[in-house]
Design a protein around this motif. Sequence first.
Motif, short mmCIF file in Angstrom:
data_model
loop_
_atom_site.label_atom_id
_atom_site.label_comp_id
_atom_site.label_asym_id
_atom_site.label_seq_id
_atom_site.Cartn_x
_atom_site.Cartn_y
_atom_site.Cartn_z
N ARG A 31 0.89 -1.05 0.50
CA ARG A 31 0.24 0.11 0.20
C ARG A 31 0.51 0.92 0.01
N GLN A 32 1.94 1.49 0.99
CA GLN A 32 2.70 1.99 1.05
C GLN A 32 4.26 1.83 0.18
N ILE A 33 5.12 3.04 0.25
CA ILE A 33 6.46 2.73 -0.35
C ILE A 33 7.37 3.77 0.27
N GLN A 34 8.17 3.56 0.80
CA GLN A 34 9.06 4.61 0.78
C GLN A 34 10.25 4.56 0.55
N VAL A 35 11.55 5.81 0.48
CA VAL A 35 13.59 5.03 0.15
C VAL A 35 13.63 6.28 0.96
N PHE A 36 14.81 5.92 2.24
CA PHE A 36 15.10 6.48 2.87
C PHE A 36 16.99 6.06 2.34
N GLY A 37 17.49 6.83 1.17
CA GLY A 37 19.52 6.19 0.86
C GLY A 37 19.23 4.05 0.66
N ASP A 38 19.66 4.47 1.08
CA ASP A 38 20.17 2.76 0.43
C ASP A 38 18.89 2.29 1.08
N THR A 39 17.70 1.96 2.08
CA THR A 39 16.27 1.83 2.31
C THR A 39 15.15 1.98 2.39
N ILE A 40 14.78 0.77 1.80
CA ILE A 40 13.40 0.39 1.44
C ILE A 40 12.40 0.38 2.31
N TRP A 41 11.47 0.96 2.77
CA TRP A 41 10.60 0.25 3.35
C TRP A 41 8.52 0.14 3.12
N GLN A 52 1.06 -15.38 4.72
CA GLN A 52 1.46 -14.22 4.89
C GLN A 52 1.38 -13.06 5.93
N THR A 53 2.23 -11.95 6.31
CA THR A 53 1.01 -11.66 7.49
C THR A 53 1.61 -9.97 6.98
N ALA A 54 0.32 -9.16 7.18
CA ALA A 54 0.17 -7.17 6.63
C ALA A 54 1.46 -6.92 7.66
N GLY A 55 1.95 -5.61 7.12
CA GLY A 55 2.63 -5.47 8.12
C GLY A 55 3.86 -4.36 7.68
N LEU A 56 4.25 -4.04 8.44
CA LEU A 56 5.92 -3.03 7.22
C LEU A 56 7.23 -3.61 7.51
N TYR A 57 7.76 -4.14 6.47
CA TYR A 57 8.89 -4.44 5.71
C TYR A 57 9.62 -4.23 5.75
N ARG A 58 11.13 -4.31 5.71
CA ARG A 58 12.41 -3.28 5.40
C ARG A 58 13.31 -3.92 4.46
N SER A 59 14.30 -3.52 3.55
CA SER A 59 14.67 -4.05 2.52
C SER A 59 16.14 -3.13 2.23
N THR A 60 17.37 -3.74 2.59
CA THR A 60 18.03 -2.87 2.77
C THR A 60 19.74 -3.39 1.43
N ASN A 61 19.10 -3.73 0.74
CA ASN A 61 18.94 -4.82 -0.55
C ASN A 61 18.69 -4.20 -2.02
N LYS A 62 18.46 -3.39 -2.03
CA LYS A 62 17.96 -2.72 -3.52
C LYS A 62 16.55 -3.97 -4.11
N GLY A 63 15.05 -4.61 -2.80
CA GLY A 63 14.48 -4.93 -2.85
C GLY A 63 14.79 -5.82 -2.47
N LYS A 64 15.74 -6.89 -2.98
CA LYS A 64 16.14 -8.51 -3.08
C LYS A 64 15.91 -8.96 -1.88
N ASN A 65 16.03 -8.72 -1.02
CA ASN A 65 15.26 -9.68 0.32
C ASN A 65 14.68 -8.23 1.21
N TRP A 66 13.41 -8.53 1.82
CA TRP A 66 12.91 -8.52 2.99
C TRP A 66 12.61 -8.41 4.48
N ILE A 67 12.38 -8.15 5.27
CA ILE A 67 12.52 -8.21 6.96
C ILE A 67 11.30 -7.77 7.36
N GLN A 68 10.71 -8.55 8.15
CA GLN A 68 9.05 -7.96 8.42
C GLN A 68 9.83 -7.14 9.74
#
Length: 71
Positions: A31-41, A52-68
């Motif tokens: 629903r929402q995406i935000q980019v701060f430097g190298d981090t994507i939320w 799979q669970t809805a919530g907030l995810y973070r990626s620090t490698n251009k979206g290849k891997n995500w951590i909830q």
Amino acid sequence: MKKYMLIYFLISMSSLYSQWEFVGLDSIVVRQIQVFGDTIWAGTAVPAVQSQTAGLYRSTNKGKNWIQIDT
């Protein structure tokens, strides 16, 4: 001449779409995406797949891997 312009336009448009590559967050509605430097939320909605669970995810490698972040 118009016919050639249309053909050129269609060919150039198809090459623009070929630059996209699907990575990460498979089958989750974002629903929402935000980019701060190298981090994507990414804020996600109710999942399409119950495992799979809805919530907030973070990626620090251009979206290849995500951590909830939240559960």
